[in-house]
Motif scaffolding. Structure first.
Motif, mmCIF file in Angstrom:
data_model
loop_
_atom_site.group_PDB
_atom_site.id
_atom_site.type_symbol
_atom_site.label_atom_id
_atom_site.label_comp_id
_atom_site.label_asym_id
_atom_site.label_seq_id
_atom_site.Cartn_x
_atom_site.Cartn_y
_atom_site.Cartn_z
ATOM 1 N N LEU A 143 -13.017 -50.607 14.620
ATOM 2 C CA LEU A 143 -13.116 -49.698 13.475
ATOM 3 C C LEU A 143 -13.302 -50.481 12.185
ATOM 4 O O LEU A 143 -12.737 -51.562 11.999
ATOM 5 C CB LEU A 143 -11.856 -48.842 13.366
ATOM 6 N N SER A 144 -14.050 -49.904 11.285
ATOM 7 C CA SER A 144 -14.125 -50.459 9.935
ATOM 8 C C SER A 144 -12.810 -50.226 9.228
ATOM 9 O O SER A 144 -12.000 -49.386 9.643
ATOM 10 C CB SER A 144 -15.262 -49.781 9.164
ATOM 11 N N ASP A 145 -12.573 -50.961 8.151
ATOM 12 C CA ASP A 145 -11.343 -50.765 7.391
ATOM 13 C C ASP A 145 -11.232 -49.323 6.897
ATOM 14 O O ASP A 145 -10.142 -48.735 6.890
ATOM 15 C CB ASP A 145 -11.296 -51.723 6.201
ATOM 16 N N GLU A 146 -12.349 -48.761 6.503
ATOM 17 C CA GLU A 146 -12.339 -47.386 6.005
ATOM 18 C C GLU A 146 -11.962 -46.401 7.105
ATOM 19 O O GLU A 146 -11.124 -45.513 6.894
ATOM 20 C CB GLU A 146 -13.717 -47.032 5.434
ATOM 21 N N ASP A 147 -12.561 -46.551 8.285
ATOM 22 C CA ASP A 147 -12.237 -45.655 9.395
ATOM 23 C C ASP A 147 -10.795 -45.849 9.861
ATOM 24 O O ASP A 147 -10.121 -44.888 10.250
ATOM 25 C CB ASP A 147 -13.190 -45.883 10.564
ATOM 26 N N TRP A 148 -10.325 -47.087 9.818
ATOM 27 C CA TRP A 148 -8.943 -47.346 10.225
ATOM 28 C C TRP A 148 -7.962 -46.655 9.282
ATOM 29 O O TRP A 148 -6.961 -46.072 9.731
ATOM 30 C CB TRP A 148 -8.688 -48.846 10.257
ATOM 31 N N GLU A 149 -8.214 -46.687 8.008
ATOM 32 C CA GLU A 149 -7.334 -46.011 7.058
ATOM 33 C C GLU A 149 -7.353 -44.498 7.278
ATOM 34 O O GLU A 149 -6.317 -43.837 7.162
ATOM 35 C CB GLU A 149 -7.742 -46.348 5.624
ATOM 36 N N LYS A 150 -8.524 -43.965 7.608
ATOM 37 C CA LYS A 150 -8.606 -42.530 7.905
ATOM 38 C C LYS A 150 -7.805 -42.195 9.159
ATOM 39 O O LYS A 150 -7.118 -41.171 9.211
ATOM 40 C CB LYS A 150 -10.065 -42.116 8.072
ATOM 41 N N LEU A 151 -7.896 -43.046 10.164
ATOM 42 C CA LEU A 151 -7.141 -42.805 11.398
ATOM 43 C C LEU A 151 -5.640 -42.911 11.146
ATOM 44 O O LEU A 151 -4.851 -42.114 11.672
ATOM 45 C CB LEU A 151 -7.577 -43.812 12.471
ATOM 46 N N ARG A 152 -5.242 -43.883 10.344
ATOM 47 C CA ARG A 152 -3.818 -44.008 10.001
ATOM 48 C C ARG A 152 -3.312 -42.742 9.316
ATOM 49 O O ARG A 152 -2.187 -42.286 9.569
ATOM 50 C CB ARG A 152 -3.603 -45.219 9.073
ATOM 51 N N HIS A 153 -4.132 -42.167 8.473
ATOM 52 C CA HIS A 153 -3.756 -40.918 7.819
ATOM 53 C C HIS A 153 -3.612 -39.795 8.850
ATOM 54 O O HIS A 153 -2.680 -38.979 8.751
ATOM 55 C CB HIS A 153 -4.796 -40.535 6.767
ATOM 56 N N GLU A 154 -4.519 -39.773 9.826
ATOM 57 C CA GLU A 154 -4.445 -38.753 10.868
ATOM 58 C C GLU A 154 -3.160 -38.899 11.675
ATOM 59 O O GLU A 154 -2.488 -37.917 11.993
ATOM 60 C CB GLU A 154 -5.657 -38.861 11.800
#
Length: 482
Positions: A143-154
């Motif tokens: 995952l990109s850093d951006e996608d990882w942060e979105k997943l962490r939020h999920e």
């Protein structure tokens, strides 16, 4: 092998073990001897405690403790784990056969660890998996850093609905001070304020309004059975994963006391339990799961857990093998029957029970009718050699620390051979102690929630009466320590 020879072998094993321990730290050997003496001399009524067999206890004291074995069977991060593979495979096999589950995971170190693995497995299966598929990644490392942060939020915005602590749920079912209450956006369902019973229509309405990802069923202090078919219906209606924590009543499931709709294993997506309590094994955890959740659960170590405790997994295998024997079903039925006898003994003497009785292994005694808090009742009973634990009652005015009740369980004394007459006598002795306990006052002269005074002579009288019963049902008969 005769009981006498068995007792002689067990005595020899423990005496020699204690000699070895004493050669390094004699105070540990002394404390171990004293613990056996204390357990033999007390009425153990803590619902979460039991007595493991000598075979289970001896299994934990071996060199299997010396191995690191992160990973899964046949796929370890350390070399030389072939014997650990055998041990874990046998424990899992016994668990699957005992509970009729398609998959078993025996690595959790405790019940809380098992619940944490379950929660993270659900998040991995329901949140991480679809997210990776959506972005075309094989794992989180892609995952990109951006996608990882979105997943962490999920991950952090998922919802959990479980039974409230004062209604009989466990702190890992979404209680805010616990990690489960911090990792989920949580709400809780309670019991009927008049009857203390679970109302499935209320749970359904709450679930439809809240729409949780996880619906938790199970209890640590609810003295009734649960219809898990109904709980699964509710979960399916709102698209939730049904997670059942059966740590307290797993022995009644294994012993075929809870069958049909009262057996959670066929209905839950994931079921967690401890292996001690009513299962009578070593202290540890266990997960059962439907096949679709098996890959996520298998990641428990290193996702949540540290290295598996191989010696404890071996002891789990021994205990689960014992639970597969026909005599364990007789034991489990006796546990439930004895809880009924204990409840009837209290009710016949005018005591107040939450829900008015029991149909599992737990009796929850409301001590406010004696003018006491749970803390005072627990302490006075301990003075008299009766080991219990204070516990909240629904809408408890004294909170979770001092409480208004004491929780009693029948597994341990049933293991010792107590039956109907003994449990009626136990109820009589407990009522006698509580009737002769007076709440104390603070230094300022106000009522105290902790201090108390027990009438002179009561403790000795109860200990003498208890000793008569305990002597007829010795703990680890034939085991004599030097």
């Amino acid at each position: 092998m005769s009981d006498a020879n068995s007792g002689s072998l067990v005595s020899s094993a423990y005496n020699q073990a204690l000699e070895v321990i004493a050669s390094v730290e004699p105070r540990i050997a002394d404390a171990t001897r004293q613990e056996l003496a204390d357990q033999r001399a007390s009425l153990k009524l803590i619902a979460s405690e039991n007595y493991a067999s000598p075979a289970v206890l001896l299994t934990m004291g071996t060199w299997l403790s010396d191995k690191y074995a992160e990973g899964t069977i046949g796929h370890r991060f350390y070399a030389g784990c072939q014997n650990v593979d055998t041990v874990e495979a046998l424990a899992a096999e016994h668990a699957r056969e005992l509970f009729g589950a398609p998959y078993a995971y025996v690595q959790p170190h405790s019940g809380i660890d098992a619940n944490l693995v379950a929660y993270w497995s659900i998040l991995a299966h329901r949140v991480e998996g679809p997210w990776l598929e959506k972005v075309g990644a094989k794992n989180v490392n892609e995952l990109s850093d951006e996608d990882w942060e979105k997943l962490r939020h999920e991950f952090g915005s998922q919802r959990l609905l479980g039974m409230s602590l004062d209604s009989g749920g466990h702190l890992t079912h979404g209680f805010r001070p616990n990690i489960s209450g911090k990792m989920f956006h949580q709400q809780q369902y309670g019991t009927d304020p008049e009857t203390g019973l679970l109302d499935y229509d209320v749970v359904r309405a709450k679930a439809k309004e809240f729409k949780p990802l996880v619906l938790v069923a199970g209890y640590s202090a609810y003295p009734r059975r649960i219809n898990f078919a109904k709980m699964r219906e509710i979960a399916d209606e709102v698209g939730a994963t049904l997670f059942v924590d059966m740590a307290h009543f797993a022995g009644l499931v294994a012993g075929k006391v809870f069958t049909g709709d009262e057996n959670p294993v066929p209905f839950a997506h994931i079921t967690a339990t401890t292996t001690h309590k009513s299962l009578r094994g070593p202290r540890g955890g266990l997960l059962l799961a439907q096949e679709e959740y098996a890959p996520s659960v298998d990641r428990g170590c290193p996702m949540v857990l540290g290295g598996p405790l191989s010696h404890v997994m071996a002891a789990k295998a021994v205990a689960l093998a014992e639970a597969r024997r026909p005599e364990f079903q007789t034991y489990a039925q006796d546990v439930a029957d004895n809880a009924q006898h204990l409840a009837e003994g209290f009710l016949s003497r005018g005591a107040k029970l939450v829900t008015g009785g029991t149909d599992n292994h737990i009796v929850l005694l409301d001590v406010t009718s004696f003018g006491l808090t749970g803390r005072q009742a627990e302490s006075a009973l301990l003075d008299a050699g009766v080991v219990t634990n204070r516990n909240s009652v629904p809408a408890d005015p004294n909170g979770a620390w001092y409480t208004s009740g004491i929780r009693l369980g029948t597994p341990a004394l049933t293991t010792r051979g107590f039956g109907k007459d003994e449990f009626d006598r136990v109820a009589e002795l407990i009522v006698h102690v509580l009737q002769n306990t007076q709440p104390g006052t603070t230094k300022a002269g106000t009522p105290s929630q902790a201090s108390y005074s027990l009438a002179e002579g009561v403790a000795d009288k109860v200990k003498d009466a208890s000793a008569e019963m305990l002597d007829k049902h010795p703990l680890y008969p034939g085991l004599e320590l030097k």
